[in-house]
Design a protein around this motif. Structure first.
Motif, PDB file in Angstrom:
ATOM      1  N   ASN A  11       9.064  74.710 -89.922  1.00 49.69           N
ATOM      2  CA  ASN A  11      10.327  73.979 -90.101  1.00 49.69           C
ATOM      3  C   ASN A  11      10.101  72.633 -90.770  1.00 49.69           C
ATOM      4  OD1 ASN A  11      11.773  76.056 -88.967  1.00 49.69           O
ATOM      5  ND2 ASN A  11      11.841  75.166 -86.912  1.00 49.69           N
ATOM      6  N   GLN A  12       8.991  71.963 -90.391  1.00 50.76           N
ATOM      7  CA  GLN A  12       8.679  70.684 -91.037  1.00 50.76           C
ATOM      8  C   GLN A  12       8.434  70.874 -92.532  1.00 50.76           C
ATOM      9  OE1 GLN A  12       6.468  68.354 -87.270  1.00 50.76           O
ATOM     10  NE2 GLN A  12       5.298  69.035 -89.035  1.00 50.76           N
ATOM     11  N   LEU A  13       7.731  71.951 -92.874  1.00 52.76           N
ATOM     12  CA  LEU A  13       7.424  72.214 -94.277  1.00 52.76           C
ATOM     13  C   LEU A  13       8.688  72.545 -95.063  1.00 52.76           C
ATOM     14  CD1 LEU A  13       5.360  72.562 -96.511  1.00 52.76           C
ATOM     15  CD2 LEU A  13       4.973  74.917 -95.727  1.00 52.76           C
ATOM     16  N   LYS A  14       9.559  73.376 -94.481  1.00 50.65           N
ATOM     17  CA  LYS A  14      10.816  73.721 -95.158  1.00 50.65           C
ATOM     18  C   LYS A  14      11.666  72.473 -95.389  1.00 50.65           C
ATOM     19  CE  LYS A  14      11.015  78.319 -93.047  1.00 50.65           C
ATOM     20  NZ  LYS A  14      11.717  79.158 -92.039  1.00 50.65           N
ATOM     21  N   HIS A  15      11.715  71.621 -94.383  1.00 57.00           N
ATOM     22  CA  HIS A  15      12.507  70.394 -94.511  1.00 57.00           C
ATOM     23  C   HIS A  15      11.930  69.493 -95.600  1.00 57.00           C
ATOM     24  CE1 HIS A  15      14.974  66.951 -93.435  1.00 57.00           C
ATOM     25  NE2 HIS A  15      13.885  66.213 -93.332  1.00 57.00           N
ATOM     26  N   ALA A  16      10.604  69.374 -95.637  1.00 57.86           N
ATOM     27  CA  ALA A  16       9.964  68.535 -96.651  1.00 57.86           C
ATOM     28  C   ALA A  16      10.277  69.050 -98.051  1.00 57.86           C
ATOM     29  CB  ALA A  16       8.449  68.504 -96.429  1.00 57.86           C
ATOM     30  N   ILE A  17      10.245  70.370 -98.228  1.00 58.56           N
ATOM     31  CA  ILE A  17      10.540  70.962 -99.541  1.00 58.56           C
ATOM     32  C   ILE A  17      11.995  70.715 -99.919  1.00 58.56           C
ATOM     33  CG2 ILE A  17      10.714  73.158-100.793  1.00 58.56           C
ATOM     34  CD1 ILE A  17       8.300  74.123 -99.152  1.00 58.56           C
ATOM     35  N   GLU A  18      12.903  70.886 -98.965  1.00 55.71           N
ATOM     36  CA  GLU A  18      14.334  70.691 -99.239  1.00 55.71           C
ATOM     37  C   GLU A  18      14.652  69.263 -99.655  1.00 55.71           C
ATOM     38  OE1 GLU A  18      16.192  71.887 -95.655  1.00 55.71           O
ATOM     39  OE2 GLU A  18      15.925  74.043 -96.015  1.00 55.71           O
ATOM     40  N   THR A  19      13.910  68.304 -99.132  1.00 54.40           N
ATOM     41  CA  THR A  19      14.187  66.905 -99.466  1.00 54.40           C
ATOM     42  C   THR A  19      13.572  66.494-100.803  1.00 54.40           C
ATOM     43  OG1 THR A  19      12.235  66.154 -98.232  1.00 54.40           O
ATOM     44  CG2 THR A  19      14.334  66.224 -97.045  1.00 54.40           C
TER      45      THR A  19
ATOM     46  N   LEU B 225      -3.973  81.655 -98.215  1.00 54.09           N
ATOM     47  CA  LEU B 225      -4.701  80.558 -97.578  1.00 54.09           C
ATOM     48  C   LEU B 225      -4.413  80.528 -96.086  1.00 54.09           C
ATOM     49  CD1 LEU B 225      -6.382  77.904 -97.767  1.00 54.09           C
ATOM     50  CD2 LEU B 225      -4.205  76.700 -98.089  1.00 54.09           C
ATOM     51  N   PRO B 226      -5.429  80.726 -95.255  1.00 56.93           N
ATOM     52  CA  PRO B 226      -5.229  80.554 -93.810  1.00 56.93           C
ATOM     53  C   PRO B 226      -4.908  79.098 -93.478  1.00 56.93           C
ATOM     54  CG  PRO B 226      -7.187  81.882 -94.247  1.00 56.93           C
ATOM     55  CD  PRO B 226      -6.743  81.302 -95.567  1.00 56.93           C
ATOM     56  N   PHE B 227      -3.886  78.913 -92.684  1.00 55.34           N
ATOM     57  CA  PHE B 227      -3.400  77.589 -92.315  1.00 55.34           C
ATOM     58  C   PHE B 227      -4.172  77.100 -91.093  1.00 55.34           C
ATOM     59  CE2 PHE B 227       0.123  75.353 -89.838  1.00 55.34           C
ATOM     60  CZ  PHE B 227      -0.085  74.128 -90.451  1.00 55.34           C
ATOM     61  N   CYS B 228      -4.761  75.889 -91.169  1.00 50.66           N
ATOM     62  CA  CYS B 228      -5.607  75.361 -90.094  1.00 50.66           C
ATOM     63  C   CYS B 228      -5.167  73.962 -89.679  1.00 50.66           C
ATOM     64  CB  CYS B 228      -7.064  75.334 -90.532  1.00 50.66           C
ATOM     65  SG  CYS B 228      -7.747  76.937 -90.970  1.00 50.66           S
ATOM     66  N   PRO B 229      -4.107  73.847 -88.873  1.00 47.95           N
ATOM     67  CA  PRO B 229      -3.680  72.518 -88.420  1.00 47.95           C
ATOM     68  C   PRO B 229      -4.581  72.019 -87.298  1.00 47.95           C
ATOM     69  CG  PRO B 229      -2.280  74.197 -87.461  1.00 47.95           C
ATOM     70  CD  PRO B 229      -3.225  74.921 -88.368  1.00 47.95           C
ATOM     71  N   SER B 230      -4.699  70.716 -87.199  1.00 46.47           N
ATOM     72  CA  SER B 230      -5.521  70.144 -86.128  1.00 46.47           C
ATOM     73  C   SER B 230      -4.715  69.280 -85.182  1.00 46.47           C
ATOM     74  CB  SER B 230      -6.656  69.312 -86.738  1.00 46.47           C
ATOM     75  OG  SER B 230      -6.138  68.260 -87.538  1.00 46.47           O
ATOM     76  N   SER B 231      -3.492  68.902 -85.565  1.00 45.11           N
ATOM     77  CA  SER B 231      -2.659  68.070 -84.702  1.00 45.11           C
ATOM     78  C   SER B 231      -1.218  68.157 -85.159  1.00 45.11           C
ATOM     79  CB  SER B 231      -3.135  66.609 -84.733  1.00 45.11           C
ATOM     80  OG  SER B 231      -3.007  66.094 -86.043  1.00 45.11           O
ATOM     81  N   VAL B 232      -0.327  67.653 -84.320  1.00 45.55           N
ATOM     82  CA  VAL B 232       1.091  67.590 -84.664  1.00 45.55           C
ATOM     83  C   VAL B 232       1.467  66.124 -84.841  1.00 45.55           C
ATOM     84  CG1 VAL B 232       3.443  68.077 -83.918  1.00 45.55           C
ATOM     85  CG2 VAL B 232       1.604  69.683 -83.365  1.00 45.55           C
ATOM     86  N   ASN B 233       1.961  65.798 -86.019  1.00 47.06           N
ATOM     87  CA  ASN B 233       2.360  64.420 -86.297  1.00 47.06           C
ATOM     88  C   ASN B 233       3.828  64.234 -85.960  1.00 47.06           C
ATOM     89  OD1 ASN B 233      -0.030  63.065 -87.791  1.00 47.06           O
ATOM     90  ND2 ASN B 233       0.134  65.077 -88.755  1.00 47.06           N
ATOM     91  N   SER B 234       4.109  63.359 -85.021  1.00 45.33           N
ATOM     92  CA  SER B 234       5.487  63.131 -84.584  1.00 45.33           C
ATOM     93  C   SER B 234       6.251  62.200 -85.517  1.00 45.33           C
ATOM     94  CB  SER B 234       5.504  62.564 -83.161  1.00 45.33           C
ATOM     95  OG  SER B 234       4.743  61.362 -83.110  1.00 45.33           O
ATOM     96  N   ASN B 235       5.520  61.358 -86.258  1.00 43.07           N
ATOM     97  CA  ASN B 235       6.179  60.394 -87.137  1.00 43.07           C
ATOM     98  C   ASN B 235       6.036  60.840 -88.595  1.00 43.07           C
ATOM     99  OD1 ASN B 235       7.404  58.195 -88.275  1.00 43.07           O
ATOM    100  ND2 ASN B 235       5.686  56.783 -87.918  1.00 43.07           N
ATOM    101  N   LEU B 236       7.102  61.434 -89.122  1.00 41.76           N
ATOM    102  CA  LEU B 236       7.102  61.893 -90.509  1.00 41.76           C
ATOM    103  C   LEU B 236       8.173  61.180 -91.323  1.00 41.76           C
ATOM    104  CD1 LEU B 236       6.702  65.742 -89.894  1.00 41.76           C
ATOM    105  CD2 LEU B 236       4.928  64.138 -90.621  1.00 41.76           C
ATOM    106  N   GLU B 237       8.588  59.999 -90.838  1.00 43.23           N
ATOM    107  CA  GLU B 237       9.633  59.246 -91.522  1.00 43.23           C
ATOM    108  C   GLU B 237       9.153  58.769 -92.893  1.00 43.23           C
ATOM    109  OE1 GLU B 237      12.790  58.736 -90.611  1.00 43.23           O
ATOM    110  OE2 GLU B 237      12.383  60.087 -88.927  1.00 43.23           O
ATOM    111  N   VAL B 238      10.030  58.947 -93.875  1.00 48.90           N
ATOM    112  CA  VAL B 238       9.721  58.531 -95.246  1.00 48.90           C
ATOM    113  C   VAL B 238      10.942  57.794 -95.786  1.00 48.90           C
ATOM    114  CG1 VAL B 238       9.153  59.293 -97.580  1.00 48.90           C
ATOM    115  CG2 VAL B 238       8.186  60.490 -95.607  1.00 48.90           C
ATOM    116  N   SER B 239      10.713  56.711 -96.492  1.00 45.33           N
ATOM    117  CA  SER B 239      11.824  55.951 -97.062  1.00 45.33           C
ATOM    118  C   SER B 239      12.465  56.741 -98.193  1.00 45.33           C
ATOM    119  CB  SER B 239      11.336  54.605 -97.585  1.00 45.33           C
ATOM    120  OG  SER B 239      10.521  54.784 -98.735  1.00 45.33           O
ATOM    121  N   GLU B 240      13.749  56.476 -98.418  1.00 45.75           N
ATOM    122  CA  GLU B 240      14.463  57.177 -99.478  1.00 45.75           C
ATOM    123  C   GLU B 240      13.908  56.805-100.846  1.00 45.75           C
ATOM    124  OE1 GLU B 240      16.901  59.852-101.224  1.00 45.75           O
ATOM    125  OE2 GLU B 240      16.422  59.586 -99.093  1.00 45.75           O
ATOM    126  N   GLU B 241      13.442  55.592-101.008  1.00 44.39           N
ATOM    127  CA  GLU B 241      12.838  55.178-102.278  1.00 44.39           C
ATOM    128  C   GLU B 241      11.590  55.992-102.576  1.00 44.39           C
ATOM    129  OE1 GLU B 241      13.983  53.119-104.677  1.00 44.39           O
ATOM    130  OE2 GLU B 241      15.781  53.235-103.418  1.00 44.39           O
TER     131      GLU B 241
END
Length: 594
Positions: free
Chosen positions: A374-382, A492-508
């Motif tokens: 879901n995080q990846l889909k949201h990032a792509i949509e933005t 590509l096998p996906f290998c996450p090591s942690s979950v980042n709770s802060n993914l805020e990005v400025s509109e600029e």
């Protein structure tokens, strides 16, 4: 308030009529009455380009339709979803001793006597819709919207405030409230049709007669179609699924309404016409005076940074860092995601679509998809202007309409999920796919998806035959293991090591990333002779060490080399960027199961 005679913005039909009358009176009647442009197109071109009039033309969309004034110049941006062929109409007719024109209009301003001299002309019909999957961050510039309210007369604005009817209220109106059968309006339309039918063309411009009318089309937020009528333009200029900005005259005439009290009168003559199913109460009309194909950059605001090598590198690193955080600190996956998002089909050799780079991220399950997916889909949509998601299940495959098909009853092309504009991104989620049986529709849909993955072509179903249409869709697959249905270019096998709770990005920063992706993706690219020798040697060495490698692998590596270069803003492949590609591939192979 009526605009000035040559007010191309507020009174474009006045400009059309005056230039027509001038051309006829100047001795050019023969050419003009054959339907050739008499100078009206050039007049609008001068207004739009030489006089910077394009910036003054308001954008027509679902939020501005309630303010738009009929017979004014507007812009419409959309994708050509269907091409309805040519329409014949009474282009010129004689009123007494004076020739008049109906060009750029739906109907005559005055009744046409059946004995009048008239000329039947032709125009093309395009059914256009908002680009499928258009991201929410793409909005009409506020300045364009303000142009509507600035030009609305006080009287019209007052009537709008006093009339509580909404678009849906209008559509619910009783058809019996339309003009009675013997009303002047109804007689006017009969006279027009009688005059038109005397020349017996196969399709006369009277499609609106089959439905009651309303001043404001019934338009939803995600459904704003427009019937665009094209004049004086070669057919080869526009094709299905092109994204185009049309500048034209918005027309709506309440007098075109006719109650369907007598199903045998008038309307039956045209019931086979596709336009019968496109009433103006649902589909606005736009008579095009100019058009241009749109690129991704045309949907973005002004360039937010200077395109220097250092700035490009800085923006690239920031974007890689963002995707790394989104993907649980998986830097390798982030690098591949960037190459994937920069990919495009830039050439076709036989059945090979050169430049595509579909990506299959494995080791996803329902739990990880709910977080990282879901995080990846949201990032792509933005970041991308046109994105879609497809949940792949047995049920979905057995019931979905993926490829467009022709409906001969309505003479319309019924859109499918895969009728997308070039440059669209499609994320396919396989994590909910369970064991099951595919019916004939499911098997056909699986085959259609595989064809898109392999050759970037979508088969359109015309019942008696199928036609392959070239596409350019970025395809991302999320699955537990390597997809058996969708053969991606990269697994590509996906290998996450942690979950980042802060993914805020400025509109600029998002604006900078959008410009970066759109600009780098469009860069031309070449391979210098000295680098060609390096590539040849490396490919030969790779083949000797691994006999399973084939031409598809070599093609993919070349594509990755090009994409790695353009990701740094470079137009030529360098040894450094080629080494980066080789290192990425080495890290990917380490993850693959033995």
């Amino acid at each position: 308030m009526v605009g000035l005679p040559y007010d191309c913005l507020l009174n474009p039909l006045g400009a059309v009529r005056l230039t027509f009358e001038k051309a006829v009176s100047s001795g050019s009647a023969a050419a003009v009455l054959d339907g050739k442009d008499w100078g009206a197109t050039e007049l609008f071109r001068q207004f739009l380009l030489d006089e910077d009039g394009l910036s003054k033309v308001p954008l027509l969309d679902q939020s501005t339709i309630k303010w738009v004034k009929p017979n004014t110049l507007v812009r419409f941006r959309g994708m050509i979803q269907d091409m309805l062929g040519n329409e014949y109409y009474v282009g010129a007719y004689k009123d007494g001793d004076t020739w008049k024109t109906n060009k750029f209009a739906d109907a005559s301003r005055s009744p046409i006597d059946s004995s009048s001299d008239m000329k039947i002309w032709e125009r093309r019909l395009l059914y256009c819709v908002p680009v499928p999957g258009q991201s929410s961050w793409i909005e009409s510039p506020q300045a364009m919207k303000n142009l509507f309210t600035d030009t609305v007369s006080p009287h019209r604005e007052k009537r709008h405030r006093e009339d509580p009817a909404t678009f849906s209220d209008v559509e619910m109106a009783d058809p019996s409230h339309d003009a009675p059968e013997d009303s002047p309006n109804s007689k006017k339309m009969r006279n027009d049709e009688l005059a038109a039918s005397s020349s017996s063309p196969p399709k006369i411009a009277t499609e609106e007669t089959a439905f009651g009318s309303s001043l404001c089309p019934d338009i939803g937020k995600n459904n704003f179609p427009c019937l665009v009528k094209i004049y004086d333009s070669p057919e080869s200029e526009l094709k299905l699924n092109d994204v185009v900005e049309f500048v034209g005259i918005f027309t709506f005439d309440p007098d075109l309404a006719l109650a369907r009290d007598d199903p045998d009168e008038i309307t039956n003559d045209f019931c086979e016409d596709a336009l019968v199913y496109l009433p103006p109460s649902k589909v606005p009309r736009l008579h095009c005076v100019a058009h241009r194909k749109l690129l991704v950059n045309d949907f973005l605001p002004g360039l937010p940074f200077e395109l220097t090598p250092s700035a490009v590198k800085e923006v690239r690193e920031a974007l890689i860092g963002h995707f790394t955080a989104v993907l649980g600190n998986d830097r390798v996956a982030a690098e591949y995601m960037l190459l994937h998002l920069l990919s495009r089909v830039h050439a076709r050799i036989d059945s090979l679509a050169v430049g595509k780079l579909s990506l299959n991220l494995t080791c996803f399950n329902k739990e990880s998809t709910s977080v990282f997916g879901n995080q990846l889909k949201h990032a792509i949509e933005t970041l991308l202007p046109f994105t879609q998601s497809l949940p792949l299940t047995v049920d979905y495959l057995n019931t979905a309409t993926l490829a467009p098909r022709k409906d001969y009853k309505t003479n319309r092309l019924v859109p499918g999920i895969l009728q997308l504009a070039d440059g669209s991104h499609l994320t396919i989620d396989e994590t909910s796919l369970q064991t099951g049986t595919l019916n004939s529709t499911g098997c056909e849909n699986a085959r259609i998806l595989k064809t898109v993955m392999e050759s970037q072509k979508v088969e359109y179903d015309f019942t008696y035959y199928k036609m392959e249409m070239a596409s350019d869709i970025q395809l991302l697959i999320l699955s537990e293991a390597k997809s058996n249905i969708l053969p991606a270019d990269l697994v590509l096998p996906f290998c996450p090591s942690s979950v980042n709770s802060n993914l805020e990005v400025s509109e600029e920063m998002r604006k900078a990333w959008r410009w970066y992706l759109a600009t780098m993706k469009s860069l031309p690219h070449t391979i210098e002779p000295q680098m060609q020798k390096v590539l040849e040697d490396d490919l030969v060495a790779a083949r000797q060490s691994d006999r399973s490698l084939g031409s598809e692998d070599f093609s993919r590596w070349l594509t990755m080399g090009r994409l790695m270069s353009v990701s740094f803003g470079e137009r030529c492949l360098s040894k450094q960027h080629w080494e980066m590609v080789k290192e990425l591939e080495r890290l990917r192979k380490e993850r693959l199961p033995r």
